[in-house]
Design a protein around this motif. Structure first.
Motif, PDB file in Angstrom:
ATOM      1  N   TYR A  53       0.830  -1.196   0.000  1.00  0.00           N
ATOM      2  CA  TYR A  53       0.000   0.000   0.000  1.00  0.00           C
ATOM      3  C   TYR A  53       0.864   1.245   0.000  1.00  0.00           C
ATOM      4  CZ  TYR A  53       0.819  -0.297   5.043  1.00  0.00           C
ATOM      5  OH  TYR A  53       1.400  -0.399   6.279  1.00  0.00           O
ATOM      6  N   SER A  72      -6.649   4.687  -0.678  1.00  0.00           N
ATOM      7  CA  SER A  72      -7.276   3.388  -0.429  1.00  0.00           C
ATOM      8  C   SER A  72      -6.628   2.254  -1.219  1.00  0.00           C
ATOM      9  CB  SER A  72      -8.758   3.449  -0.816  1.00  0.00           C
ATOM     10  OG  SER A  72      -9.414   4.424  -0.075  1.00  0.00           O
ATOM     11  N   ARG A 103      -6.368   4.013   7.613  1.00  0.00           N
ATOM     12  CA  ARG A 103      -5.887   4.846   6.509  1.00  0.00           C
ATOM     13  C   ARG A 103      -6.239   6.308   6.752  1.00  0.00           C
ATOM     14  NH1 ARG A 103      -2.032   3.102   4.785  1.00  0.00           N
ATOM     15  NH2 ARG A 103      -2.209   3.771   2.658  1.00  0.00           N
ATOM     16  N   LYS A 108     -11.546   5.855   7.532  1.00  0.00           N
ATOM     17  CA  LYS A 108     -11.183   4.869   6.527  1.00  0.00           C
ATOM     18  C   LYS A 108     -10.215   3.832   7.089  1.00  0.00           C
ATOM     19  CE  LYS A 108      -9.637   6.678   2.708  1.00  0.00           C
ATOM     20  NZ  LYS A 108      -8.784   7.140   1.593  1.00  0.00           N
ATOM     21  N   LEU A 110      -8.124   0.023   5.794  1.00  0.00           N
ATOM     22  CA  LEU A 110      -7.788  -0.940   4.759  1.00  0.00           C
ATOM     23  C   LEU A 110      -7.940  -2.310   5.405  1.00  0.00           C
ATOM     24  CD1 LEU A 110      -6.712  -1.076   1.840  1.00  0.00           C
ATOM     25  CD2 LEU A 110      -4.447  -1.299   2.836  1.00  0.00           C
ATOM     26  N   ALA A 129     -10.880  -1.072   0.846  1.00  0.00           N
ATOM     27  CA  ALA A 129     -10.993   0.042   1.777  1.00  0.00           C
ATOM     28  C   ALA A 129     -12.405   0.052   2.340  1.00  0.00           C
ATOM     29  CB  ALA A 129     -10.699   1.367   1.084  1.00  0.00           C
ATOM     30  N   GLU A 131     -14.815   2.689   4.058  1.00  0.00           N
ATOM     31  CA  GLU A 131     -14.965   4.109   4.349  1.00  0.00           C
ATOM     32  C   GLU A 131     -16.345   4.355   4.920  1.00  0.00           C
ATOM     33  OE1 GLU A 131     -13.518   6.815   1.323  1.00  0.00           O
ATOM     34  OE2 GLU A 131     -12.410   5.158   0.411  1.00  0.00           O
ATOM     35  N   SER A 136     -15.581   1.879  -0.986  1.00  0.00           N
ATOM     36  CA  SER A 136     -14.573   2.050  -2.016  1.00  0.00           C
ATOM     37  C   SER A 136     -14.629   0.884  -2.970  1.00  0.00           C
ATOM     38  CB  SER A 136     -13.181   2.135  -1.391  1.00  0.00           C
ATOM     39  OG  SER A 136     -12.215   2.223  -2.419  1.00  0.00           O
TER      40      SER A 136
END
Length: 152
Positions: A53, A72, A103, A108, A110, A129, A131, A136
């Motif tokens: 990431y 994301s 994140r 958010k 991951l 992700a 959110e 996402s």
């Protein structure tokens, strides 16, 4: 520079238990990196996932004005790294969260989810992700077969 980036990202404390950073690729001169972490599935012995990431650097955070959030985007590859022993896993269609990392401060995360495809004797690992408002569509999957070639 790494100390400054660390200080800027204190709010993004990883929640992946047992995650070990195994790679870091610098992508530009402002300190943005791609991090690669190895995480053993805590309920399936013999399976390790590598998650890559984006980690924003301090200068990118300053220039964009969004201090507390990373993108994301992520990639995942899971493989058998020893004899596989499946523990007490969730076998529903929804599967279960295996691990996650923040994140942003609140909004958010991951996540990596494990889903068991019983008909095909395969573990499916999905990174996406989560959110608070929109979710996402950025996702990736990896599979680990449970069959043993040549076994009766």
């Amino acid at each position: 520079m790494k100390t400054l980036r660390l200080a800027a990202a204190l709010c993004l404390v990883p929640l992946m238990s047992g995650a070990e950073q195994v790679g870091e690729v610098g992508v530009d001169w402002v300190g943005n990196d791609i991090l690669i972490e190895a995480v053993a599935d805590p309920k399936v012995q013999g399976v390790t996932c590598h998650v890559a990431y984006f980690d924003r650097g301090l200068l990118d955070r300053l220039s964009k004005g969004n201090w507390f959030e990373d993108p994301s985007n992520a990639s995942i590859a899971c493989r058998q790294t020893g004899p596989i022993t499946v523990g007490d896993i969730d076998r529903s269609e929804d599967g279960e969260d295996v691990f996650r990392t923040s994140r942003s401060i609140i909004w958010k995360s991951l996540r990596v989810k494990r889903i068991f495809d019983e008909a095909n004797q395969t573990l499916i690992y999905l990174v996406h992700a989560a959110e608070l408002t929109d979710g996402s569509a950025k996702l990736a999957i990896s599979t680990v077969p449970l069959y043993q070639p040549g076994a009766n």
